[in-house]
Design an enzyme around this catalytic site. Sequence first.
Site, mmCIF file in Angstrom:
data_model
loop_
_atom_site.group_PDB
_atom_site.id
_atom_site.type_symbol
_atom_site.label_atom_id
_atom_site.label_comp_id
_atom_site.label_asym_id
_atom_site.label_seq_id
_atom_site.Cartn_x
_atom_site.Cartn_y
_atom_site.Cartn_z
ATOM 1 N N ASP A 1 -0.632 16.445 -1.045
ATOM 2 C CA ASP A 1 -1.052 15.624 -2.181
ATOM 3 C C ASP A 1 -0.095 15.890 -3.346
ATOM 4 O OD1 ASP A 1 -4.042 14.254 -3.128
ATOM 5 O OD2 ASP A 1 -2.596 14.822 -4.679
ATOM 6 N N HIS B 1 -6.597 3.150 1.016
ATOM 7 C CA HIS B 1 -6.159 3.318 2.410
ATOM 8 C C HIS B 1 -6.875 4.581 2.879
ATOM 9 C CE1 HIS B 1 -2.709 3.412 5.552
ATOM 10 N NE2 HIS B 1 -3.520 4.440 5.831
ATOM 11 N N GLY C 1 -15.119 7.303 -5.983
ATOM 12 C CA GLY C 1 -13.971 7.961 -6.587
ATOM 13 C C GLY C 1 -12.653 7.715 -5.882
ATOM 14 N N HIS D 1 -8.288 7.921 3.856
ATOM 15 C CA HIS D 1 -7.655 9.239 3.945
ATOM 16 C C HIS D 1 -8.696 10.333 3.793
ATOM 17 C CE1 HIS D 1 -7.561 7.912 -0.290
ATOM 18 N NE2 HIS D 1 -7.728 9.186 -0.620
ATOM 19 N N HIS E 1 -9.036 14.163 2.358
ATOM 20 C CA HIS E 1 -8.471 15.297 1.633
ATOM 21 C C HIS E 1 -8.828 16.561 2.411
ATOM 22 C CE1 HIS E 1 -7.860 13.210 -2.376
ATOM 23 N NE2 HIS E 1 -8.712 12.377 -1.806
ATOM 24 N N ASN F 1 -13.185 10.221 -0.209
ATOM 25 C CA ASN F 1 -13.671 9.349 -1.275
ATOM 26 C C ASN F 1 -13.620 7.918 -0.754
ATOM 27 O OD1 ASN F 1 -13.831 11.576 -3.020
ATOM 28 N ND2 ASN F 1 -11.703 11.339 -3.639
ATOM 29 N N CYS G 1 0.846 -1.198 0.000
ATOM 30 C CA CYS G 1 0.000 0.000 0.000
ATOM 31 C C CYS G 1 0.883 1.250 0.000
ATOM 32 C CB CYS G 1 -0.885 -0.034 1.239
ATOM 33 S SG CYS G 1 -1.760 1.493 1.537
ATOM 34 N N HIS H 1 -3.589 0.414 8.536
ATOM 35 C CA HIS H 1 -4.183 0.211 7.212
ATOM 36 C C HIS H 1 -5.659 -0.134 7.349
ATOM 37 C CE1 HIS H 1 -4.349 -0.641 2.912
ATOM 38 N NE2 HIS H 1 -5.184 -1.608 3.254
ATOM 39 N N CYS I 1 0.633 3.221 3.284
ATOM 40 C CA CYS I 1 1.385 2.562 4.366
ATOM 41 C C CYS I 1 2.883 2.812 4.195
ATOM 42 C CB CYS I 1 1.101 1.067 4.384
ATOM 43 S SG CYS I 1 -0.472 0.608 5.140
#
Length: 122
Positions: free
Chosen positions: A31, A102, A97, A104, A106, A91, A5, A47, A8
């Site tokens: 990002d 993993h 999308g 997250h 935004h 997402n 990943c 994870h 990770c």
Amino acid sequence: MSDNCIFCKISRGEIPAKKVYEDDEFVAFQDINPAAPVHLLLITRRHIESMQDVSPDDAGWLGRMMALAPRLALENGCNPGAQGGFRLLANSGAEGGQEVPHLHFHIIGGSRPWKGRVAPNA
Ligand code: 5GP
Ligand code: ZN
């Protein structure tokens, strides 16, 4: 932890990233393909694939993660108050999308007021 990943690997320091925050539970970094002047990703160290995998048992760490987001937004260039602000987006799954499986958030902001309805690039 998941061997293949990418998030990770970023958490473990095996792939470089512009980290802006880390503690025992979470890591935040820039990002690689920002949608706005401020575009951070806040991830769990553990994870977990997506928000589809959380339950009420996760309320503790999830609350800490959500409470961390506004602090990171302001510390990294989002403007405060009603005229500023940021977008917090998770997402989840293919139809949501999600590209990196993993969990997250935004954290997106630092520009003109948001005109789009949903998508960051609208
Ligand atoms: P998703 O579509 O899964 O919600 O978002 C994944 C995000 O991860 C995208 O905005 C993409 O630009 C970002 N991303 C993918 N690979 C990397 C990487 O190796 N490093 C960084 N910093 N960001 C990445
Ligand atoms: Zn992972």
